[in-house]
Design a protein around this motif. Structure first.
Motif, mmCIF file in Angstrom:
data_model
loop_
_atom_site.group_PDB
_atom_site.id
_atom_site.type_symbol
_atom_site.label_atom_id
_atom_site.label_comp_id
_atom_site.label_asym_id
_atom_site.label_seq_id
_atom_site.Cartn_x
_atom_site.Cartn_y
_atom_site.Cartn_z
ATOM 1 N N VAL A 1 0.953 -1.123 0.148
ATOM 2 C CA VAL A 1 0.182 0.021 -0.030
ATOM 3 C C VAL A 1 0.950 1.222 -0.155
ATOM 4 O O VAL A 1 1.887 1.329 0.721
ATOM 5 N N GLN A 2 0.618 2.237 -0.814
ATOM 6 C CA GLN A 2 1.368 3.468 -1.060
ATOM 7 C C GLN A 2 1.023 4.388 -0.121
ATOM 8 O O GLN A 2 -0.169 4.589 -0.007
ATOM 9 N N GLN B 1 -6.209 4.736 -0.936
ATOM 10 C CA GLN B 1 -7.376 4.693 -0.087
ATOM 11 C C GLN B 1 -7.739 3.236 -0.489
ATOM 12 O O GLN B 1 -7.414 2.693 -1.193
ATOM 13 N N VAL B 2 -8.030 2.625 0.793
ATOM 14 C CA VAL B 2 -8.343 1.117 0.985
ATOM 15 C C VAL B 2 -9.587 0.694 1.416
ATOM 16 O O VAL B 2 -10.338 1.359 2.231
ATOM 17 N N ALA C 1 -8.972 -4.370 -0.304
ATOM 18 C CA ALA C 1 -8.200 -3.836 -1.452
ATOM 19 C C ALA C 1 -7.708 -2.598 -1.595
ATOM 20 O O ALA C 1 -8.516 -1.709 -0.727
ATOM 21 N N VAL C 2 -6.927 -2.183 -2.228
ATOM 22 C CA VAL C 2 -6.498 -0.657 -2.572
ATOM 23 C C VAL C 2 -7.699 -0.409 -3.429
ATOM 24 O O VAL C 2 -7.719 -1.066 -4.669
ATOM 25 N N CYS C 3 -8.619 0.752 -3.479
ATOM 26 C CA CYS C 3 -9.413 0.710 -4.341
ATOM 27 C C CYS C 3 -9.170 2.304 -5.199
ATOM 28 O O CYS C 3 -9.961 2.768 -5.824
ATOM 29 N N LEU C 4 -8.363 3.134 -4.511
ATOM 30 C CA LEU C 4 -8.006 4.418 -5.134
ATOM 31 C C LEU C 4 -6.393 4.609 -4.948
ATOM 32 O O LEU C 4 -5.970 4.815 -3.923
ATOM 33 N N ARG C 5 -5.860 4.783 -6.255
ATOM 34 C CA ARG C 5 -4.386 5.142 -6.233
ATOM 35 C C ARG C 5 -4.108 6.336 -7.181
ATOM 36 O O ARG C 5 -4.601 6.274 -8.156
ATOM 37 N N ASP C 6 -3.452 7.315 -6.688
ATOM 38 C CA ASP C 6 -3.092 8.477 -7.265
ATOM 39 C C ASP C 6 -4.316 9.150 -7.900
ATOM 40 O O ASP C 6 -4.357 9.616 -9.104
ATOM 41 N N GLY C 7 -5.345 9.143 -6.965
ATOM 42 C CA GLY C 7 -6.805 9.843 -7.488
ATOM 43 C C GLY C 7 -7.499 8.896 -8.655
ATOM 44 O O GLY C 7 -8.339 9.512 -9.056
#
Length: 161
Positions: A5-6, A10-11, A148-154
């Motif tokens: 996770v970065q 958003q998780v 899950a990661v559900c949002l990365r870099d917007g």
């Protein structure tokens, strides 16, 4: 939890994965199956109540040892291999990236995990404030399972944890 996770991700979290609680409390009305080895969980830190994201590496009854960031459960080392130029660890039949750029962090154990307690670690072992610092996590302090990661870099993504 880097590299899994970065910072800024958003998780999505299942707050009913381990049971139903009285709202705004740590009291279970109905308990479901407990967290399993390899689950990524959201928890209240035992030291200050801050909400943390960590991986369950040892469950009640396990004899756990951490040596230079490598996990051993009941005398068997968790498999670690190299993939795509990085390390991958297997816990609970699931694989995840393992950060090692800061070394393995402090050693821990061997010691037996008490009933209703869990040992949690970050995937970035050498740069994680985790169970090696604050000790066992009570089941009641685990607030849910990160799915899950559900949002990365917007941008919307679905990266199962």
């Amino acid at each position: 939890m880097e590299p899994t996770v970065q910072v800024g991700d958003q998780v999505c979290v299942s707050k009913i994965a381990y049971g139903l609680r009285v709202p705004t409390s740590h009291t279970y009305v109905v308990r479901a199956a407990p967290p399993e080895r390899g689950d990524v969980v959201v928890l209240a830190s035992p030291t200050d109540g801050e909400v943390l994201l960590k991986r369950v590496v040892a469950v009640p009854g396990d004899v756990v040892e951490i040596d230079d960031g490598h996990v051993t459960i009941d005398g068997a080392p968790a498999p670690v291999s190299e993939r795509d130029g990085g390390l991958v660890e297997e816990l609970g039949g699931r694989t995840h990236p393992l950060g090692a750029e800061y070394g393995g962090g402090p050693d821990f154990g061997p010691t037996k995990v008490p009933a209703d307690r869990f040992l949690v670690l970050g995937d970035n072992r050498g740069n994680s404030r985790d169970g090696r610092f604050f000790g066992w996590v009570d089941r009641e302090a685990i607030l849910g399972r990160a799915v899950a990661v559900c949002l990365r870099d917007g941008k919307p993504v679905w990266q199962p944890l």
